[in-house]
Design an enzyme around this catalytic site. Structure first.
Site, PDB file in Angstrom:
ATOM      1  CB  ALA A  29      -0.930  -0.005   1.207  1.00 53.44           C
ATOM      2  CD  GLN A 110       1.643  -7.094   0.217  1.00 52.25           C
ATOM      3  OE1 GLN A 110       2.423  -7.883   0.700  1.00 52.25           O
ATOM      4  NE2 GLN A 110       1.195  -6.063   0.909  1.00 52.25           N
ATOM      5  CG  HIS A 128      -3.741  -9.105  -2.403  1.00 52.09           C
ATOM      6  ND1 HIS A 128      -3.345  -8.274  -1.384  1.00 52.09           N
ATOM      7  CD2 HIS A 128      -3.206 -10.322  -2.107  1.00 52.09           C
ATOM      8  CE1 HIS A 128      -2.617  -8.959  -0.510  1.00 52.09           C
ATOM      9  NE2 HIS A 128      -2.504 -10.197  -0.932  1.00 52.09           N
TER      10      HIS A 128
END
Ligand SMILES: [Zn+2]
Length: 252
Positions: A29, A110, A128
């Site tokens: 992130a 991710q 993901h």
């Protein structure tokens, strides 16, 4: 935002990059926060806010919840959809430039925002999933995100069977695609430099993947320390990913 990375650290990172043939950039992130996408677990994270509002993200972001309470799930998604369309930031662009200049830079991410591709990066593995494709939870029919139509309750519906249509994102309780994980593992084995950036590697899959790395050097760029034991980082830069990448790209 202030840079805390020292010149020596950046010089060393540049040297590692110059000496490497195949680089893995394992991003979380923290590589997208500068594009205005909030992260999940920090003080201002999406899940932290949800927990404050009485939602448990593990219970909320999973297929059972979507089936049972689609109006709640997609109402939350709508909040996100109403934010300005995120654009690639310095990190995405610099990495894509390296690849375009002939360096073998493989992204394992991710994140589900597709910003590496938007910046022009070709080798991207999305652990993901992503929002470009959606699928019907009943008949599995696939939809492009722009084809998705919502009913009067704001629930995306399949126009064949009226099932609930959801993004091809890996939620809690779901497994990453075998194909993607296989490619990620092979890339880990092939790389000589691993850069872990903007993630604390909290998911079991993340931890498992980095143990496949057999190359020379590991670099961690993150605001907090990251436990990669029994592996050891050759360089830990405690800073914003975007700051480090920008300064690095300006070095000769
Ligand atoms: Zn359907």
């Amino acid at each position: 935002m202030t840079t805390t990375a020292s010149y020596e650290q950046l010089k060393l990172l540049k040297q590692f990059i110059d000496e490497s043939k195949t680089i893995i950039f394992y991003g979380g992130a923290g590589t997208s926060t500068e594009s205005g996408i909030p992260d999940y677990r920090s003080k201002h994270g999406v899940w932290t806010a949800m927990t404050r509002d009485g939602f448990d993200p593990v219970k909320y972001a999973n297929p059972q919840f979507i089936k049972k309470y689609p109006e709640k799930f997609f109402a939350k998604n709508e909040e996100r959809d109403n934010r300005p369309v995120p654009e690639p930031n310095a990190t995405h662009k610099i990495l894509a430039n390296w690849e375009q200049s002939g360096k073998d830079v493989r992204i394992i991410t991710q994140n589900v925002d597709g910003l590496h591709q938007k910046a022009g990066h070709r080798y991207v593995l999305e652990l993901h999933g992503h929002h470009r494709l959606w699928h019907c939870m009943s008949c599995q029919r696939e939809y492009l995100s722009e084809e998705v139509k919502r009913d009067e309750d704001n629930i995306p519906r399949c126009f064949v069977c009226e099932g609930i249509v959801r993004p091809n994102v890996v939620y809690f309780g779901e497994n990453a695609s075998k194909d993607t994980v296989g490619k990620a593992r092979r890339s880990m084995k092939a790389a000589d430099l691993l850069i872990i950036a903007g993630t604390s590697l909290t998911t079991p899959l993340a931890k498992r993947l980095i143990y496949d790395f057999e190359g020379d050097k590991i670099v961690v760029i993150n605001l907090n320390e990251v436990n990669i034991s029994p592996l050891k980082a050759d360089l830990f830069i405690q800073d914003w990913v975007g700051e480090v990448m920008t300064t690095l790209s300006e070095m000769n």
